[in-house]
Design an enzyme around this catalytic site. Structure first.
Site, mmCIF file in Angstrom:
data_model
loop_
_atom_site.group_PDB
_atom_site.id
_atom_site.type_symbol
_atom_site.label_atom_id
_atom_site.label_comp_id
_atom_site.label_asym_id
_atom_site.label_seq_id
_atom_site.Cartn_x
_atom_site.Cartn_y
_atom_site.Cartn_z
ATOM 1 C CE1 TYR A 159 -3.299 2.828 1.011
ATOM 2 C CE2 TYR A 159 -1.930 3.350 2.774
ATOM 3 C CZ TYR A 159 -3.088 3.657 2.090
ATOM 4 O OH TYR A 159 -3.600 4.786 2.394
HETATM 5 P P1 NDP Z 1 -13.261 5.242 3.204
HETATM 6 O O1 NDP Z 1 -12.850 3.599 3.291
HETATM 7 O O2 NDP Z 1 -13.793 5.902 4.316
HETATM 8 O O3 NDP Z 1 -13.663 5.711 1.781
HETATM 9 C C1 NDP Z 1 -13.189 5.250 0.506
HETATM 10 C C2 NDP Z 1 -13.941 6.018 -0.545
HETATM 11 O O4 NDP Z 1 -13.087 5.400 -1.744
HETATM 12 C C3 NDP Z 1 -15.161 5.714 -0.967
HETATM 13 O O5 NDP Z 1 -15.907 6.716 -1.410
HETATM 14 C C4 NDP Z 1 -15.242 4.449 -1.728
HETATM 15 O O6 NDP Z 1 -16.519 4.397 -2.475
HETATM 16 C C5 NDP Z 1 -14.072 4.929 -2.740
HETATM 17 N N1 NDP Z 1 -13.598 3.597 -3.421
HETATM 18 C C6 NDP Z 1 -13.126 2.628 -2.648
HETATM 19 N N2 NDP Z 1 -12.478 1.815 -3.729
HETATM 20 C C7 NDP Z 1 -12.739 2.286 -4.860
HETATM 21 C C8 NDP Z 1 -12.401 1.819 -6.035
HETATM 22 N N3 NDP Z 1 -11.885 0.776 -6.697
HETATM 23 N N4 NDP Z 1 -12.709 2.759 -7.201
HETATM 24 C C9 NDP Z 1 -13.359 3.863 -6.711
HETATM 25 N N5 NDP Z 1 -13.737 4.377 -5.519
HETATM 26 C C10 NDP Z 1 -13.432 3.419 -4.599
HETATM 27 O O7 NDP Z 1 -11.425 5.797 3.118
HETATM 28 P P2 NDP Z 1 -10.906 6.990 3.545
HETATM 29 O O8 NDP Z 1 -11.689 8.129 3.188
HETATM 30 O O9 NDP Z 1 -10.156 6.972 4.850
HETATM 31 O O10 NDP Z 1 -9.649 7.122 2.402
HETATM 32 C C11 NDP Z 1 -9.507 7.794 1.296
HETATM 33 C C12 NDP Z 1 -8.239 7.938 0.949
HETATM 34 O O11 NDP Z 1 -7.225 8.502 1.871
HETATM 35 C C13 NDP Z 1 -7.576 6.769 0.136
HETATM 36 O O12 NDP Z 1 -6.725 6.821 -0.883
HETATM 37 C C14 NDP Z 1 -6.671 6.360 1.559
HETATM 38 O O13 NDP Z 1 -5.515 5.443 0.916
HETATM 39 C C15 NDP Z 1 -6.130 7.771 1.952
HETATM 40 N N6 NDP Z 1 -5.581 7.783 3.286
HETATM 41 C C16 NDP Z 1 -6.657 7.167 4.249
HETATM 42 C C17 NDP Z 1 -5.994 7.245 5.698
HETATM 43 C C18 NDP Z 1 -6.911 6.897 6.625
HETATM 44 O O14 NDP Z 1 -6.473 6.587 7.741
HETATM 45 N N7 NDP Z 1 -8.349 6.839 6.704
HETATM 46 C C19 NDP Z 1 -4.673 7.662 5.858
HETATM 47 C C20 NDP Z 1 -3.879 8.225 4.940
HETATM 48 C C21 NDP Z 1 -4.475 7.981 3.611
HETATM 49 P P3 NDP Z 1 -17.740 3.423 -2.059
HETATM 50 O O15 NDP Z 1 -18.199 4.356 -0.973
HETATM 51 O O16 NDP Z 1 -18.781 3.496 -3.058
HETATM 52 O O17 NDP Z 1 -17.367 2.168 -1.547
#
Ligand code: NDP
Length: 254
Positions: A159
């Site tokens: 990741y």
């Molecule tokens: P969530 O799981 O809360 O939300 C994920 C979001 O991404 C949802 O809107 C989901 O859509 C969408 N999603 C997931 N898989 C896909 C896919 N294959 N194609 C398109 N959309 C997709 O995660 P976060 O909000 O926490 O994470 C958002 C970003 O932040 C990511 O890139 C993550 O790597 C990064 N991040 C998160 C951290 C954390 O601790 N939370 C820390 C650092 C970075 P749906 O609702 O339709 O499933």
């Protein structure tokens, strides 16, 4: 067409950080086209919330791991821009959508690696490439990375390697798109309480407390800690910020 306002495309805007970014952008007077992968109802609820703030909004389905569908997706984007936003350009692209897979380096499978590379690296690479004709000169691109690209925690080799690649990509994009006045920056959140990775940071008390103890501000992050940072990078004041990695982690692992 004369644009009436600025429009942001936020991937993964249905939940978590993307939702918070979408709402923060709307509060700054920016219209938002957000995407979801599977949670259409949650995405529509975010659209309704943005509309209540007096901005235009729409939601489209997109799996960022399936680059073969991007051409069709952008055909839809063009139609929505015209019909809902009365413009033919995007001003901001926020590459946020993503998933977490926790696996030790020694036992990470090729399937896990491929899923992560498709969603976190190949997806943003080609989505941004195909967005270029729609992105206005002077626009902004923000790629979401992670604190894990700076510090190492066991279980995130694949990741974090993808996110590290996105940080390098950010600098190359900034270099090559600068001639169009487009800035490209990375926002790297620390551990944030969302559904990410099965909601471990939020729901697992041991993980939560450990991460809080390694954070200068003494707690893990909340979505509200991140959306405003992205909105700032889309503001007029941030126009000279380019090719930077902005970590928003409360000071993790200093
Ligand atoms: P969530 O799981 O809360 O939300 C994920 C979001 O991404 C949802 O809107 C989901 O859509 C969408 N999603 C997931 N898989 C896909 C896919 N294959 N194609 C398109 N959309 C997709 O995660 P976060 O909000 O926490 O994470 C958002 C970003 O932040 C990511 O890139 C993550 O790597 C990064 N991040 C998160 C951290 C954390 O601790 N939370 C820390 C650092 C970075 P749906 O609702 O339709 O499933």
């Amino acid at each position: 067409m004369t644009p009436t306002s600025l429009v942001a495309l936020v991937t993964g805007g249905s939940r978590g950080l993307g939702k918070n970014m979408a709402l923060a952008l709307a509060r700054k007077g920016i219209d938002v086209l957000l995407t979801y992968n599977s949670q259409q109802a949650e995405a529509q609820a975010v659209v309704a919330e943005i509309e209540q703030l007096g901005r235009k909004a729409a939601a489209l389905q997109l799996n960022v791991g399936e680059s073969q569908n991007f051409a069709g997706f952008f055909a839809q984007v063009q139609a929505v821009l015209r019909n809902t936003f009365q413009t033919d350009k995007l001003n901001f692209l926020i590459n946020n959508a993503g998933i977490g897979i926790h696996a030790p380096f020694a036992s990470t499978t090729e399937a896990q690696f491929d899923q992560l590379v498709n969603i976190h690296l190949k997806g943003p690479f080609f989505l941004t490439q195909q967005a270029l004709p729609l992105l206005a000169d002077g626009g902004r691109i923000i790629n979401i990375s992670t604190g894990l690209a700076r510090f190492a925690l066991p279980g995130y080799a694949a990741y974090a390697a993808m996110k590290g690649a996105v940080e390098v990509l950010t600098r190359y994009q900034a270099k090559e798109l600068g001639m169009r006045g487009i800035t490209v920056n990375t926002v790297a959140p620390g551990a944030i309480e969302t559904d990410f990775g099965g909601g471990a940071v939020r729901d697992n008390a041991n993980i939560n407390q450990f991460l809080a103890s390694q954070t200068a501000l003494g707690r893990v992050g909340r979505p509200d800690d991140i959306g405003g940072v992205v909105a700032f990078l889309c503001s007029e004041e941030a126009g000279w910020v380019n090719a930077q990695r902005l970590e928003a982690s409360g000071g993790m692992f200093l």
